[in-house]
Design a protein around this motif. Structure first.
Motif, PDB file in Angstrom:
ATOM      1  N   SER A  16       0.811  -1.222   0.000  1.00 29.35           N
ATOM      2  CA  SER A  16       0.000   0.000   0.000  1.00 29.35           C
ATOM      3  C   SER A  16       0.847   1.275   0.000  1.00 29.35           C
ATOM      4  CB  SER A  16      -0.948   0.000   1.199  1.00 29.35           C
ATOM      5  OG  SER A  16      -0.200   0.014   2.404  1.00 29.35           O
ATOM      6  N   ALA A  17       2.163   1.152  -0.085  1.00 33.19           N
ATOM      7  CA  ALA A  17       3.044   2.329  -0.031  1.00 33.19           C
ATOM      8  C   ALA A  17       2.742   3.298  -1.162  1.00 33.19           C
ATOM      9  CB  ALA A  17       4.499   1.897  -0.084  1.00 33.19           C
ATOM     10  N   ARG A  18       2.513   4.549  -0.791  1.00 28.58           N
ATOM     11  CA  ARG A  18       2.298   5.629  -1.756  1.00 28.58           C
ATOM     12  C   ARG A  18       3.382   6.688  -1.671  1.00 28.58           C
ATOM     13  NH1 ARG A  18      -2.633   8.209  -0.181  1.00 28.58           N
ATOM     14  NH2 ARG A  18      -2.462   7.163   1.815  1.00 28.58           N
ATOM     15  N   VAL A  19       4.088   6.704  -0.539  1.00 28.24           N
ATOM     16  CA  VAL A  19       5.141   7.674  -0.257  1.00 28.24           C
ATOM     17  C   VAL A  19       6.393   6.909   0.143  1.00 28.24           C
ATOM     18  CG1 VAL A  19       5.885   9.387   1.451  1.00 28.24           C
ATOM     19  CG2 VAL A  19       3.620   9.575   0.422  1.00 28.24           C
ATOM     20  N   LEU A  20       7.532   7.330  -0.389  1.00 26.49           N
ATOM     21  CA  LEU A  20       8.816   6.759  -0.013  1.00 26.49           C
ATOM     22  C   LEU A  20       9.664   7.872   0.579  1.00 26.49           C
ATOM     23  CD1 LEU A  20      10.972   4.489  -0.002  1.00 26.49           C
ATOM     24  CD2 LEU A  20      11.501   5.148  -2.377  1.00 26.49           C
ATOM     25  N   ILE A  21      10.146   7.654   1.802  1.00 23.17           N
ATOM     26  CA  ILE A  21      11.054   8.597   2.446  1.00 23.17           C
ATOM     27  C   ILE A  21      12.452   7.999   2.366  1.00 23.17           C
ATOM     28  CG2 ILE A  21      11.712   9.720   4.608  1.00 23.17           C
ATOM     29  CD1 ILE A  21       8.702   9.690   5.355  1.00 23.17           C
ATOM     30  N   PHE A 115      10.204  11.611  -0.842  1.00 20.09           N
ATOM     31  CA  PHE A 115      10.689  12.725  -0.031  1.00 20.09           C
ATOM     32  C   PHE A 115      12.084  12.379   0.461  1.00 20.09           C
ATOM     33  CE2 PHE A 115       6.058  12.992   0.361  1.00 20.09           C
ATOM     34  CZ  PHE A 115       5.865  14.316  -0.018  1.00 20.09           C
ATOM     35  N   PHE A 116      13.028  13.271   0.211  1.00 18.73           N
ATOM     36  CA  PHE A 116      14.401  13.072   0.642  1.00 18.73           C
ATOM     37  C   PHE A 116      14.580  13.688   2.018  1.00 18.73           C
ATOM     38  CE2 PHE A 116      14.579  13.431  -4.015  1.00 18.73           C
ATOM     39  CZ  PHE A 116      15.090  12.168  -4.302  1.00 18.73           C
ATOM     40  N   ASN A 117      15.143  12.912   2.927  1.00 19.77           N
ATOM     41  CA  ASN A 117      15.443  13.404   4.265  1.00 19.77           C
ATOM     42  C   ASN A 117      16.818  14.067   4.213  1.00 19.77           C
ATOM     43  OD1 ASN A 117      15.790  13.894   6.966  1.00 19.77           O
ATOM     44  ND2 ASN A 117      15.159  11.864   7.642  1.00 19.77           N
ATOM     45  N   GLY A 118      16.840  15.264   3.672  1.00 19.01           N
ATOM     46  CA  GLY A 118      18.062  16.042   3.621  1.00 19.01           C
ATOM     47  C   GLY A 118      18.706  16.113   2.248  1.00 19.01           C
ATOM     48  N   LEU A 130      18.424   8.730 -10.504  1.00 19.76           N
ATOM     49  CA  LEU A 130      17.355   9.443 -11.198  1.00 19.76           C
ATOM     50  C   LEU A 130      17.251   9.066 -12.674  1.00 19.76           C
ATOM     51  CD1 LEU A 130      15.044  11.443 -10.931  1.00 19.76           C
ATOM     52  CD2 LEU A 130      16.674  13.283 -11.433  1.00 19.76           C
ATOM     53  N   ALA A 131      18.345   8.996 -13.369  1.00 16.95           N
ATOM     54  CA  ALA A 131      18.305   8.675 -14.807  1.00 16.95           C
ATOM     55  C   ALA A 131      17.703   7.300 -15.066  1.00 16.95           C
ATOM     56  CB  ALA A 131      19.701   8.748 -15.403  1.00 16.95           C
ATOM     57  N   LYS A 132      17.845   6.390 -14.112  1.00 16.89           N
ATOM     58  CA  LYS A 132      17.351   5.018 -14.276  1.00 16.89           C
ATOM     59  C   LYS A 132      15.848   4.894 -14.018  1.00 16.89           C
ATOM     60  CE  LYS A 132      21.822   3.302 -12.800  1.00 16.89           C
ATOM     61  NZ  LYS A 132      22.571   2.645 -11.723  1.00 16.89           N
ATOM     62  N   VAL A 133      15.257   5.919 -13.407  1.00 18.88           N
ATOM     63  CA  VAL A 133      13.831   5.834 -13.040  1.00 18.88           C
ATOM     64  C   VAL A 133      13.007   6.971 -13.630  1.00 18.88           C
ATOM     65  CG1 VAL A 133      14.269   4.494 -10.947  1.00 18.88           C
ATOM     66  CG2 VAL A 133      14.222   6.995 -10.819  1.00 18.88           C
ATOM     67  N   LYS A 134      13.538   7.640 -14.622  1.00 16.69           N
ATOM     68  CA  LYS A 134      12.831   8.777 -15.237  1.00 16.69           C
ATOM     69  C   LYS A 134      11.481   8.384 -15.814  1.00 16.69           C
ATOM     70  CE  LYS A 134      15.910  12.418 -15.845  1.00 16.69           C
ATOM     71  NZ  LYS A 134      15.561  13.689 -15.294  1.00 16.69           N
ATOM     72  N   SER A 135      11.322   7.125 -16.228  1.00 14.64           N
ATOM     73  CA  SER A 135      10.071   6.692 -16.862  1.00 14.64           C
ATOM     74  C   SER A 135       8.914   6.544 -15.872  1.00 14.64           C
ATOM     75  CB  SER A 135      10.288   5.364 -17.590  1.00 14.64           C
ATOM     76  OG  SER A 135      10.636   4.352 -16.674  1.00 14.64           O
ATOM     77  N   TYR A 140       9.377  14.258  -6.732  1.00 13.42           N
ATOM     78  CA  TYR A 140      10.487  14.250  -5.781  1.00 13.42           C
ATOM     79  C   TYR A 140      10.553  15.589  -5.070  1.00 13.42           C
ATOM     80  CZ  TYR A 140      11.903  10.276  -8.647  1.00 13.42           C
ATOM     81  OH  TYR A 140      11.927   9.087  -9.320  1.00 13.42           O
ATOM     82  N   LEU A 141      10.824  15.528  -3.757  1.00 12.98           N
ATOM     83  CA  LEU A 141      10.955  16.757  -2.987  1.00 12.98           C
ATOM     84  C   LEU A 141      11.924  16.542  -1.836  1.00 12.98           C
ATOM     85  CD1 LEU A 141       9.910  19.698  -2.507  1.00 12.98           C
ATOM     86  CD2 LEU A 141       8.266  18.685  -0.921  1.00 12.98           C
ATOM     87  N   ARG A 142      12.861  17.467  -1.685  1.00 15.52           N
ATOM     88  CA  ARG A 142      13.783  17.420  -0.545  1.00 15.52           C
ATOM     89  C   ARG A 142      13.149  18.125   0.647  1.00 15.52           C
ATOM     90  NH1 ARG A 142      19.180  20.558  -1.130  1.00 15.52           N
ATOM     91  NH2 ARG A 142      17.930  22.272  -0.355  1.00 15.52           N
TER      92      ARG A 142
END
Length: 170
Positions: A16-21, A115-118, A130-135, A140-142
């Motif tokens: 059910s994950a919708r957000v990855l930290i 969401f990037f923690n830092g 990033l280049a490997k998952v552009k599709s 993304y947000l820091r």
């Protein structure tokens, strides 16, 4: 100085994950305890407790269960690296290897927000993954680091910035 080779943890994730930290790499205390954000001065669990109404005294497995049931996954950008101590600034850049995000996003297609923690987590992700998952259709947000090393920002300001995670889940 090369540093000690360290390895990150497996992801904490559910279907059910919708957000990855994403953090960069667990610190010494986390690696020793085998727990994400184990340093008592790291604000991560305090922030999550307030945002998700988790008992701050809950056990680590209970906290993870609550995150997963809320649609939140945890992982680190780096799979391995060399580092002395816990500071991101001590990571030896040429020793960084990234986790397999392409497979993760394929296996967990409901993830739409990372969401990037830092800053180090964001920079390492951009450099290695990033280049490997552009599709994938992912935003993304820091966010400000919850690390005690990021002492230039008050806890209240960090908490306010991290509210976007809760808003994203609504």
């Amino acid at each position: 100085m090369s540093g000690v080779l360290i390895r990150s943890f497996e992801p904490v994730i559910s279907d059910s994950a919708r957000v990855l930290i994403l953090g960069s790499m667990p610190g010494v205390k986390s690696l020793t305890e085998e727990q994400y954000y184990a340093h008592p001065q790291n604000a991560f669990w305090r922030v999550m407790s307030l945002l998700l109404d988790i008992d701050q005294d809950a056990s680590y497995p209970e906290k993870l269960m609550h995150l997963k049931s809320s649609g939140i996954a945890l992982w680190d950008v780096l799979r391995t690296c060399q580092r002395h101590g816990s500071l991101d600034s001590s990571i030896v850049p040429e020793t960084e290897t990234e986790n397999d995000f392409k497979t993760l996003f394929q296996n967990y297609p409901k993830i739409r927000h990372v969401f990037f923690n830092g800053a180090k987590a964001e920079a390492s992700f951009k450099r290695h993954a990033l280049a490997k998952v552009k599709s994938f259709n992912i935003e993304y947000l820091r966010l400000p680091s919850t690390s005690p090393a990021h002492a230039g920002m008050s806890f209240e300001a960090k908490l306010d910035a991290w509210r976007i995670v809760l808003d994203t889940l609504k």
